[in-house]
Design an enzyme around this catalytic site. Structure first.
Site, PDB file in Angstrom:
ATOM      1  N   TYR A  85       0.861  -1.187   0.000  1.00 24.82           N
ATOM      2  CA  TYR A  85       0.000   0.000   0.000  1.00 24.82           C
ATOM      3  C   TYR A  85       0.892   1.230   0.000  1.00 24.82           C
ATOM      4  O   TYR A  85       1.778   1.358   0.842  1.00 24.82           O
ATOM      5  CB  TYR A  85      -0.905   0.013   1.236  1.00 24.82           C
ATOM      6  CG  TYR A  85      -2.135   0.854   1.041  1.00 24.82           C
ATOM      7  CD1 TYR A  85      -2.180   2.171   1.473  1.00 24.82           C
ATOM      8  CD2 TYR A  85      -3.253   0.344   0.400  1.00 24.82           C
ATOM      9  CE1 TYR A  85      -3.301   2.959   1.289  1.00 24.82           C
ATOM     10  CE2 TYR A  85      -4.381   1.115   0.206  1.00 24.82           C
ATOM     11  CZ  TYR A  85      -4.405   2.424   0.650  1.00 24.82           C
ATOM     12  OH  TYR A  85      -5.520   3.196   0.452  1.00 24.82           O
ATOM     13  N   ARG A 266      -5.849  -4.063 -16.896  1.00 24.26           N
ATOM     14  CA  ARG A 266      -7.038  -3.215 -16.860  1.00 24.26           C
ATOM     15  C   ARG A 266      -6.744  -2.016 -15.965  1.00 24.26           C
ATOM     16  O   ARG A 266      -6.727  -2.129 -14.736  1.00 24.26           O
ATOM     17  CB  ARG A 266      -8.247  -4.007 -16.368  1.00 24.26           C
ATOM     18  CG  ARG A 266      -8.540  -5.218 -17.255  1.00 24.26           C
ATOM     19  CD  ARG A 266      -9.902  -5.797 -16.974  1.00 24.26           C
ATOM     20  NE  ARG A 266     -10.960  -4.903 -17.431  1.00 24.26           N
ATOM     21  CZ  ARG A 266     -11.450  -4.884 -18.671  1.00 24.26           C
ATOM     22  NH1 ARG A 266     -10.940  -5.682 -19.594  1.00 24.26           N
ATOM     23  NH2 ARG A 266     -12.420  -4.057 -18.991  1.00 24.26           N
TER      24      ARG A 266
END
Length: 463
Positions: A85, A266
């Site tokens: 993260y 994507r």
């Protein structure tokens, strides 16, 4: 089988099968090797992946916005970078331990800027729609007037269509191709812009088969003092390959996805100028340049932490696209689309705008007793995967339509060329002429298509 059967291909070779092993057995064996943990821990999901792999191996993927990613892109997408993260931007994170994440994101940024010749790039948008939302928020407060091509005319949802945030939160002005010609009328677009004075103008489409004149749009935007934004989600690979004009020199901002012709994961990205030519007019009290406003609109405006596994895969795709082999690929995509269009025209079918300059074409069934949806569903039964689509001046509803959109990017990735387009045009013709007997005709056509597909295995599918 390599892309275009070239040793310079940027798409990996498929694993070789054992001698005498049929395609279905080879597929299952290789998937078992690639997904041992998934197979044991979630056999239900594993079986669905196998089913989709078989489907994509034995059918013709002709939806223009679909393609095949390379093994390298898939590996990066499934890497341990999923675990990290790193909210913020390189060298300005809100979490520690991101020195390698900074390098990965900067690598993707640098490769993307070089690919399109852009001053600034943001690779954090999760997809194309969030990228377009960030662009709109950065340039125009809610309630502003924006101008774009509507969905029924072949445009994007995010360019001001009524059911999307862009149509609900903004005043929208529409332009589109002429129903009689299927072509954009730039004088008409200029007249609309002069009358409406929009704050920003979108240029980009999902189903426009002709070359876009970015210079003409830039003149219009300059005249009415509007931001010009190009959405190149469907044609980015053509631009990189040199077979479609590059909008970057003409536009304030350029947005895109990465998973269509670029054959990446994507995701979305945004390119922009650094300085804002309309800052005094629209943001007189701001000290942020255009690039900084774009970045702030993405984070923290719309998103939290970036998907680093996806950004890594984007970096891979950008490297693959910067090769001579990719330029060959882009040229062949257009050559295949033009050949397919020529053969369908010869067989008496009507095409929007009369043909194509790009990677797609749209069959026009406005005068037929059957709809675009009828044809698309029949083609799918026969192994040709396309989508029903609105055409300019379509009298039918959006969930029925009078058109069918066909594209050649995925077929070209598999190595197909003009001879294969001739055969595909023949199969499309057979389906269209036998819609009432499709249940009897489809199995024969599908078997013939499966035989062709076995000669052109899709790269990256056996993963």
């Amino acid at each position: 089988m390599t892309m275009l059967r070239s040793s310079e291909s940027t798409i990996d070779r498929n694993p070789k099968t054992n001698t005498g092993e049929d395609a279905s057995t080879a597929l299952e064996r290789i998937c078992q090797q690639r997904h041992p943990h998934l197979q044991s821990q979630d056999p239900e999901l594993y079986s669905l992946i196998i089913a989709q792999a078989r489907h994509e191996t034995d059918t013709l993927k002709m939806i223009p916005s679909e393609n095949y990613a390379s093994f390298a892109v898939l590996e990066a997408t499934g890497s341990i970078l999923t675990n990290k993260y790193c909210e913020g931007y390189p060298a300005a994170r809100y979490y520690e331990g991101n020195e390698f994440m900074d390098q990965i994101e900067q690598l993707a940024i640098d490769r993307l800027k070089a690919l399109f010749g852009a001053e600034h790039a943001n690779v954090q948008p999760y997809s194309g729609s969030p990228a377009n939302q960030a662009v709109t928020r950065a340039l125009a407060p809610p309630g502003s007037k924006i101008m774009g091509m509507p969905v029924p005319a072949g445009g994007h949802l995010t360019h001001g269509w009524k059911v999307n945030f862009s149509g609900m939160d903004y005043q929208t002005v529409h332009y589109g191709p002429r129903p009689d010609t299927g072509l954009l009328d730039y004088d008409q677009i200029r007249d609309i812009a002069r009358r409406e004075r929009p704050r920003m103008i979108w240029v980009g489409a999902t189903a426009y088969p002709r070359t876009l004149d970015y210079a003409a749009f830039a003149e219009i935007a300059q005249e009415v003092e509007a931001y010009l934004v190009a959405d190149i989600a469907h044609i980015n690979g053509l631009i990189v390959g040199g077979v479609h004009p590059n909008p970057v020199p003409h536009c304030d901002v350029v947005s895109s996805t990465c998973h269509k012709m670029l054959r990446g994961p994507r995701a979305g990205f945004i390119l922009s100028r650094i300085e804002d030519r309309w800052q005094r007019k629209y943001f007189p009290d701001s000290n942020l340049n255009l690039a900084k406003r774009i970045d702030r609109a993405v984070f923290p405006g719309l998103q939290g932490g970036p998907h680093m596994h996806v950004i890594a895969a984007m970096a891979v795709a950008f490297k693959e696209a910067a090769t001579p082999a990719f330029r060959d690929y882009a040229r062949q995509v257009v050559a295949n689309a033009r050949r397919l269009a020529e053969k369908l025209l010869e067989k008496g079918y009507r095409l929007v705008s009369g043909g194509t300059d790009t990677h797609l074409l749209v069959m026009d069934f406005r005068d037929a007793p059957y709809s675009g949806k009828d044809v698309a569903q029949a083609l799918a039964k026969a192994g040709i995967i396309a989508n029903f689509n609105m055409v300019p001046g379509d009298p039918r509803k959006p969930f029925i339509t009078s058109g069918v959109r066909l594209g050649t990017p995925a077929l070209t990735t598999r190595g197909m060329k003009e001879p294969e387009m001739d055969r595909i045009a023949g199969w499309i013709d057979t389906v269209c002429r036998n819609l009432e007997q499709i249940e009897e005709v489809a199995p024969r056509v599908r078997a013939e298509i499966a035989e062709l597909c076995r000669q052109f295995p899709p790269p990256g599918i056996l993963i």
